[in-house]
Scaffold this motif. Structure first.
Motif: not given
Length: 558
Positions: A11-12, A18-21, A168-169, A358-359
């Protein structure tokens, strides 16, 4: 099954990816309002299609619609399958006008077609709706799911989950704008579909004695055939809360009435949905993206409704009875109220193995976070372009507009975080979203439909119509099944309420327009695309005839 270390690592890793992309694709962008709000108008069709689904599929579907699947059954999938048809209509008839006008926001179309006053009224409507209904409900449902899956389900990590999802968002969407949202959505959609299919597969395999998914589907159908009824009759399904499901999905009238109001409004004139189509390279790319989204909508019930039915079968005894013997305690609140919306989180927690859990949780988070990011970006777009720029600082620089967008999105998110916990007393949050959106959507849809198809519709008619639609909708909402018990109010399912409100609003607008025009075409009418009907006297008569026929059919199947 507990949320193990391996699940936490997976999950991490997803969150970091996602944040990196999001930050990577938005590097060097965001200098102009077009960069920030419309991704430099560079999105290809496949990014548009996947981003439409990512914006749409959120906790509202994974948690809320699964909860409605638990309570009502497959009939709730009508929203998804009818959406596929609606998307084709939007791509064929609405997008050519929106793209041609080079719009940033849907309220801008209102300004072009009608006038500034109505645009401002609707801009305020949409901002309030996004914050107080959409953002709030998605945060609540997402936090409820995380509390059930990762925590103990007792609310111990509920507020931490709300704050975590919000941060997160915000981590990539506030900085990167629509480009960050749309490109991360491509990854998010793959995750949410794969994760949803895994949950459905595992759930079906546990229902069947031989562990097969086909035999699992046959098994749940044989045990609860009523849950697979698509056209509900009065009294056919009584939800775990004791409510007749007909009030949520009133028979064949669903296909002829209120469902069309909900779908046309949502897919055609909803800023956080339509915004990615406005960011397309071209009209053709936008239309191809719409088609891809329509195809994906056909698959969604398999991953968001069927799990709810599976959870229902696993938690009831003979005849669909709920008791301590058959029902998991996480479904029963104080006072014996059944928590329908725990269906999907319960399946994940109980049956999805370590690693896959986790997925699957990453898929659920993908659905939640992508929708939050989309709503934030659209709220910021409307506030900045339709309120701040024309009223507060007309000569604002491009950098200033981007900054205002980021600040307004942050404030919207903070308000939603504080309001989200207030939804904990609700049963089916998906139905809450539909009902309260349904207070404003009929009037807004009436304004758009007559604005697009009837040249004589006037600005004053549109303003008075949309304002009149609110008390009309509230008249039905406060009836015997609402807030006030009085013989002066009519008891109707909310889909009937939406449809009748829409018809009455259009009738009001037509009467006012005819009085103002006195037979002459309105001078400010836009030029309708050749794809639309001609707007001469024959069409005016045809419009009344079509409305009459639809109303008669609706009354027959009521």
């Amino acid at each position: 099954m507990e949320f193990a270390l391996l699940d936490k690592i997976i999950f991490a890793s997803y969150a970091l990816m996602i944040i990196s992309i999001g930050l990577w694709v938005s590097r060097g962008k965001g200098k102009t309002s077009e960069d920030y709000f419309l991704a430099s108008k560079s999105l290809p069709w496949w990014a548009i299609g996947t981003s439409l689904i990512a914006a749409n599929i959120s906790a509202e579907q994974f948690i809320g619609m699964s909860g409605s699947g638990f309570a009502i059954g497959l009939a709730i999938a009508s929203y998804e399958w009818m959406a596929a048809i609606t998307l084709i209509i939007v791509g064929k008839y609405f997008l050519p006008i929106f793209i041609e006008k080079g719009l940033y926001t849907i309220p801008e179309f209102i300004e072009v077609r009608y006038g500034t006053n109505l645009k401002t009224i609707l801009a305020v409507f949409w901002i309030a709706l996004f914050i107080f209904v959409n953002l709030t409900s998605v945060l609540y449902l997402g936090a409820t799911a995380l509390d059930t899956i990762v925590g103990s389900g007792d609310g111990s990590i509920f507020m931490y989950s709300i704050v975590g999802l919000a941060l997160f968002a915000a981590a990539y969407s506030l900085y990167g704008g629509l480009a960050a949202v749309a490109w991360t959505d491509v990854v998010q959609v793959v995750l949410l579909i794969v994760g949803g299919l895994i949950t459905t597969y595992i759930g079906l395999s546990h229902v069947a004695e031989d562990g097969g998914i086909i035999s699992g589907m046959v098994s749940i159908y044989e045990q609860v055939p009523e849950k697979f009824s698509m056209i509900l009759e009065k009294g056919e399904i009584i939800t775990p809360g004791g409510k007749d499901a007909w009030w949520d999905l009133p028979g064949l009238a669903v296909l002829l009435g209120g469902m069309w109001v909900a779908n046309l409004y949502y897919w055609g004139f909803n800023q956080y949905i339509i915004q990615r189509t406005l960011a397309a390279k071209s009209l053709r790319e936008s239309q191809k993206g719409i088609i891809l989204a329509g195809f994906l909508k056909l698959l969604i019930p398999l991953i968001v409704v069927v799990p709810g039915i599976i959870a229902y079968v696993m938690n009831t005894g003979p005849g669909g009875t709920f008791s301590e013997e058959f029902t998991d305690p996480s479904f029963i609140a104080e006072g014996g109220r059944i928590i329908n919306d725990n269906a999907f989180p319960w399946l994940i927690k109980e049956f999805v193995p370590t690693g896959l859990k986790g997925l699957v949780l990453a898929a659920l988070a993908a659905a939640i976070v992508s929708s939050i990011a989309s709503m934030l970006n659209s709220t910021a777009t409307i506030f900045t372009m339709d309120i701040y720029k024309p009223y507060i600082q007309k000569g604002a620089s491009e950098n200033r507009l981007v900054t205002v967008g980021r600040v307004s999105a942050t404030l919207a998110l903070v308000i939603a975080v504080f309001l989200a916990p207030q939804l904990r007393s609700l049963g089916q949050v998906f139905q809450y979203i539909q009902e309260y959106t349904g207070v404003v959507s009929p009037g807004i849809l009436a304004v758009f439909m007559l604005g697009l198809f009837w040249r004589k519709t006037t600005n004053n008619a549109a303003i008075l119509g949309v304002l009149a639609s609110i008390p009309i909708a509230l008249y039905f909402k406060v009836g015997p099944n609402g807030w006030i018990d009085s013989p002066f109010f009519v008891e109707l399912p909310f889909m009937h309420q939406m449809f009748i409100t829409w018809i009455l609003t259009m009738a009001i607008m037509m009467v006012i327009s005819l009085i103002e025009n006195k037979g002459a075409n309105h001078p400010k009418s836009i030029i309708i695309s050749k794809n639309f009907f001609k707007t001469g006297p024959a069409f005016n008569i045809g419009a009344f005839v079509i409305m009459l026929i639809v109303t008669v059919l609706y009354a027959i199947f009521w």
